[in-house]
Each structure stands twice: as C-alpha cells, then as structure tokens.
Enzyme design. Sequence first.
Site, PDB file in Angstrom:
ATOM      1  N   GLU A 134       0.863  -1.239   0.033  1.00  0.00           N
ATOM      2  CA  GLU A 134      -0.009   0.084  -0.058  1.00  0.00           C
ATOM      3  C   GLU A 134       0.855   1.121  -0.055  1.00  0.00           C
ATOM      4  OE1 GLU A 134      -3.131  -0.468  -1.061  1.00  0.00           O
ATOM      5  OE2 GLU A 134      -3.650  -1.657   0.597  1.00  0.00           O
ATOM      6  N   GLU A 170      -6.933  10.553 -13.534  1.00  0.00           N
ATOM      7  CA  GLU A 170      -7.146  10.739 -12.025  1.00  0.00           C
ATOM      8  C   GLU A 170      -6.310  12.006 -11.688  1.00  0.00           C
ATOM      9  OE1 GLU A 170      -8.506   7.878 -10.128  1.00  0.00           O
ATOM     10  OE2 GLU A 170      -8.367   8.847  -8.274  1.00  0.00           O
ATOM     11  N   ASP A 208      -3.869   0.604  -9.285  1.00  0.00           N
ATOM     12  CA  ASP A 208      -5.418   0.569  -9.395  1.00  0.00           C
ATOM     13  C   ASP A 208      -6.051   0.321 -10.822  1.00  0.00           C
ATOM     14  OD1 ASP A 208      -5.372   1.150  -6.866  1.00  0.00           O
ATOM     15  OD2 ASP A 208      -6.529   2.932  -6.967  1.00  0.00           O
TER      16      ASP A 208
HETATM   17  C1  GLA Z   1      -5.109   4.408  -3.959  1.00  0.00           C
HETATM   18  C2  GLA Z   1      -4.515   4.751  -5.169  1.00  0.00           C
HETATM   19  C3  GLA Z   1      -3.243   3.867  -5.473  1.00  0.00           C
HETATM   20  C4  GLA Z   1      -2.498   3.483  -4.396  1.00  0.00           C
HETATM   21  C5  GLA Z   1      -3.146   3.055  -3.019  1.00  0.00           C
HETATM   22  C6  GLA Z   1      -2.618   2.788  -2.001  1.00  0.00           C
HETATM   23  O1  GLA Z   1      -5.944   3.312  -4.203  1.00  0.00           O
HETATM   24  O2  GLA Z   1      -5.067   5.181  -6.193  1.00  0.00           O
HETATM   25  O3  GLA Z   1      -2.541   4.343  -6.395  1.00  0.00           O
HETATM   26  O4  GLA Z   1      -1.404   4.557  -4.095  1.00  0.00           O
HETATM   27  O5  GLA Z   1      -4.263   4.144  -2.841  1.00  0.00           O
HETATM   28  O6  GLA Z   1      -1.782   1.705  -2.271  1.00  0.00           O
END
Ligand code: GLA
Length: 389
Positions: free
Chosen positions: A34, A161, A173
């Site tokens: 994460e 985004e 994501d």
């Molecule tokens: C969000 C972001 C991802 C990533 C997560 C944390 O989902 O969109 O790119 O940084 O947080 O892991």
Amino acid sequence: MSSVIHHLKVRFSELSTIEPLIIRAPGRINLIGEHTDYNDGFVLPAAVSHSIHFAVAKSGDPSKCSLISLDFDQRYDFDLSEISPLPVGSWQNYILGVASEIMGSGRKLEGFNLVFTGNIPKGSGMSSSAALECGACFGLSELFDLDIPKIEMAKLSQMAEHHYAGVKCGIMDQFASVMGKSDHAILLDCRSLDYSYFPIGLSDYRLLLFNSNVTHSLASSEYNVRREQCEAGVEVLRKTFPGIKNLRDATMNNLLPTKAMMDDLVFARCKYVIEENERVDTFSRALSNHDLRRAGYILNKAHYAMRHEYEITCPEIDFIADNVTQREEVLGARMMGGGFGGCVLTLIRNGTQLSLAEELNKTYEKKFRKSITPIEVEVSDGVSRVDPL
Ligand code: GLA
C-alpha cells in the site's frame, strides 16, 4: 441477458436508438503493497467481480457527448472541443479526464453516448474510480477502433485521475482493473511495469473485506501529502546516496544513517514504504509456500505500520482490525487501499465469515453508530466487452 445489462440498455435507449457496446470494468483488492506504487515499488492487487458496466455508442455528432450515471441518476452533456475538469468530487471528471487524455495522446475521438452503473462501494478503497476510468478508456478504444494497448490504457486512466480528479495516485488500481486475471493476483513492479500472475491458493481460508462504511475521498485526504513526504525523504537520502531515485531504491541501511537529517514524520513515512516493499516480497513468498500463518502475520504487521508510521488509518478501521485479529479463525487483517476509511482485508477460515461479521457488528454499531458491511470478493478478469463481438 443479466438484469444489469437490460437496465443499462433501457436507459441507453433514451439517448439513442443505436445498439451500444457493453463493457465491464472491475474494481480491485490489494493483498499487500500500500502506497508503494507511487514510490516505484511493488504491489500485489487483483481485479474483483464487483465492477462497473457501461453501454457506449457513437452519438453521430463530431463532438457532442452525453453521459448518464444510473447510480447518481444524473445526466451530463458536453462537447469534446470544450473539455475541462468540473469541481473535485464530480463523477463526470473520470470520464472527461479519460477522453481528454486519449485526445492528448494524439488519437481522435468523436461524439459518444455513455451510460454506466456499478456495484463497487464508493470510497471503500476498492477503486470504483479506476473502474470508471478504465471502462471508459476501453469502451472508447473499442468504439473508435483506437487499438490502445492495455498498459497504455492503465496509464491514460491514471493521468485522468491526476489531472481531472486531483489525486496523484500510482498505477496500481488502473493496472489491476485493466490487467486482472481470474483467480490470480498481479505481482507488479510499478517502476518497470513488469508483472507476473500469482495464483491465489488459500485452501480453507478466504479473503473477506469488512467495509467500515467510513468513506474516504482521496482528493481531500492526506494522500497527496504522503506523496510529498516521500519525495522530501528521497531528497534527503540522495545527499548521502545519490543513486537513490525513489524510495524503491532505498533500504533501511540507507535510511538509518540519514535519520538525523530528516524530519521525524518524513523518516516514519520512508520507513513505512521501505518495509512495505519488503513485505510484498515476504508475503508473496509465504503464499507460494502455502504458509498462510506467516502471510497473516505479515498482514498484521502491515496494518500496524499503516496505523503508526504512515498514519493513514482511522478509529473505525483500527477497531475492526484490532477485533478481528484477536479471533482464532482470523490469520491476519489490514486496512486496504488509500486509507482514511474503506475496508479491512481479512484472511479468515472459510465458513466463519457470517458469525464473525454479526458479532463484530454489534459492538461496532454501539461504538460508531454505523454498521459494518462484510464483502466477499471473487477474483476476476480485467476490463472486457461483455456483448458478442
Ligand atoms: C489509492 C491509489 C493507488 C495506491 C493506493 C494505496 O488506491 O489510487 O495508486 O497508491 O491508494 O496503495
């Protein structure tokens, strides 16, 4: 025809009599890794059956477009020649952003109509926004025969985004939504974008999400601040170790000698990221060795670090994690996603999900005056057409 697709087509027919393409784009879970993606590190996400469905067709006009969100029950009309971001938080931004990025990449779009509906809980850390971007990107690529390569779709969606939703997210994501594979997680190197599919074999255990129903908005949260703190850490590290381009390149042996030169908060953030990258490695090895106890232990350590070092949890999330990890049927749990709310990912013995959820909910409701929603996830394929080609 599924009722979702039927419903989409009925609403689409209000915009046009043309038969639309039907697209499905999934949300994602992340097993571990994460806030490592924007540090050029490693992640282990998987696409899930919770998804957004789209109906999309040409409008017949060179630039006029209409969007309908069935879930918000809103329609939005715009002209491709005048695209710009709406206020932060508007659902339209994800699709406007994708259209703008596609055109910015030198490809030509014409007017289109698009209707969508989904079942990914918003603000739950399951990436409903990436699904919206990736589904729109894939749909437009199919519609206008643009042949955009899949990894480029993920990158264009990520840029949408950044530029339209105001979140300087990493690639995880969007990559998962585009490249997901049923029953597999994706072990992704976010620097090179090299990836491999990793079978998720959990024998008697399951992954269960506990949605805290605390919805986050990454744009207004501390997400972008964390990114800046990591960059500040790299700047200090580079003074002693010029070869370090990003936290992905650093080890604790690099970080410790620079502690005195670094703000305490920045040090804690860097420590978290460096060790989280290591956890992706040790976790994947534990899974390969079918050592689920060790995998669970690593999840718990990751949660502890998100809570105390990266400081991205919240009381509701910590309450869930603390409670479930005391249970003998749970091997490990950690908050999933960007943070400040959303879901706790739990590795739990199959068959015990419902009783634990019910019990936990009683104390949670008393304390926080809202309930927990357990979400069973099924790992699925990435974005695709669901109508006959
Ligand atoms: C969000 C972001 C991802 C990533 C997560 C944390 O989902 O969109 O790119 O940084 O947080 O892991």
